[in-house]
Design an enzyme around this catalytic site. Structure first.
Site, PDB file in Angstrom:
ATOM      1  N   GLY A   1      -0.226  -2.381  12.245  1.00 17.44           N
ATOM      2  CA  GLY A   1      -0.537  -3.907  11.917  1.00 17.44           C
ATOM      3  C   GLY A   1      -2.052  -4.125  11.581  1.00 17.44           C
TER       4      GLY A   1
ATOM      5  CG  HIS B   1      -0.177   0.098   2.492  1.00 17.28           C
ATOM      6  ND1 HIS B   1       0.287   1.379   3.149  1.00 17.28           N
ATOM      7  CD2 HIS B   1       0.263  -0.841   3.487  1.00 17.28           C
ATOM      8  CE1 HIS B   1       0.939   0.834   4.264  1.00 17.28           C
ATOM      9  NE2 HIS B   1       0.802  -0.322   4.442  1.00 17.28           N
TER      10      HIS B   1
ATOM     11  NE  ARG C   1      -1.951  -0.131   6.708  1.00 21.54           N
ATOM     12  CZ  ARG C   1      -2.051  -0.762   7.724  1.00 21.54           C
ATOM     13  NH1 ARG C   1      -3.215  -0.254   8.439  1.00 21.54           N
ATOM     14  NH2 ARG C   1      -1.429  -1.851   8.203  1.00 21.54           N
TER      15      ARG C   1
ATOM     16  CD  GLU D   1       1.995  -5.563   7.996  1.00 20.30           C
ATOM     17  OE1 GLU D   1       2.127  -7.003   7.857  1.00 20.30           O
ATOM     18  OE2 GLU D   1       2.626  -4.930   7.538  1.00 20.30           O
ATOM     19  NE  ARG D   2       5.361  -9.641  11.392  1.00 21.89           N
ATOM     20  CZ  ARG D   2       6.018 -10.566  11.252  1.00 21.89           C
ATOM     21  NH1 ARG D   2       5.621 -11.679  12.194  1.00 21.89           N
ATOM     22  NH2 ARG D   2       6.803 -10.829  10.364  1.00 21.89           N
TER      23      ARG D   2
ATOM     24  CD  GLN E   1       4.251   9.186   3.191  1.00 23.13           C
ATOM     25  OE1 GLN E   1       3.608   9.932   2.910  1.00 23.13           O
ATOM     26  NE2 GLN E   1       5.411   9.393   3.586  1.00 23.13           N
TER      27      GLN E   1
END
Length: 205
Positions: free
Chosen positions: A26, A13, A64, A96-97, A15
């Site tokens: 995350g 993604h 995002r 994400e993690r 910024q």
């Protein structure tokens, strides 16, 4: 008869506000900055210039990533490279993690490499590398599984994408940090379920 190779374009993604503030994002979310939108449009133009015609599009469910995919597809649609019937899918496996108790806090507080913490986050309710790699591979295989999908576009995140790369290529070839909107160009062999990383492009460089 051996199945032909398929093509995957995996994009980080653009910024976000949290990127600027060096905060852990995350599973929590942060909107794209103006620069982030510009980066996504640059990635979209790169895809369009290379005449990428995705038959499937998937994204992490976080805003995002969704916003980035929308900007990528707008560039491809403008060039007539997207079928009208293409419907982007939110895919939980591309998220994400999980950073556990470090979510929304300063990146400097994470007691390991933020991008590649191994299993150091488990005591804090976070996700380890093996689990992250496994779900990324599974999600991307499923995106590419339909017979009519020869090319797919996906948007994920920095640590998640890096772990995908580490599962598919020699570790010493994986960047220590992926730039926002990096494009990972991969071949996929349906017969074996293997991904082969062909290139990692920074369209904003």
């Amino acid at each position: 008869m051996e199945k032909r190779m398929k093509r995957l374009y995996l994009v980080r993604h653009g910024q976000t506000e949290y990127n600027l503030k060096h905060l852990v994002q995350g599973r929590c979310d942060s909107p794209l900055t103006e620069l982030g939108r510009t980066q996504a449009l640059a990635a979209g133009r790169w895809l369009a210039d290379h005449e990428v015609r995705p038959r499937a599009a998937g994204t992490s469910p976080l805003g995002r990533a969704f916003s980035t995919l929308g900007l990528l597809l707008s560039c491809l649609t403008e060039r007539g490279l997207v079928d009208q019937g293409l419907t982007p899918r939110a895919i939980q496996g591309l998220i994400e993690r999980d950073y556990g108790t470090f979510e929304r806090g300063p990146m400097a507080d994470v007691p390991a490499n933020v991008w590649d913490p191994g299993d150091a986050l488990i005591p804090y309710g976070g996700e380890d590398n093996a689990a992250l790699r496994g779900r990324m591979i599974t999600a991307l295989r499923e995106l590419l599984a339909p017979e009519n999908v020869g090319c797919a576009l996906a948007v994920s995140h920095g640590s998640a994408s890096q772990q995908f790369l580490k599962a598919c290529m020699p570790v010493d070839g994986v960047p220590a940090k992926l730039p926002n909107c990096a494009i990972m160009v991969c071949d996929y062999a349906p017969a074996t379920g293997e991904f082969f990383v062909k290139d990692i492009v920074d369209p904003c460089a």
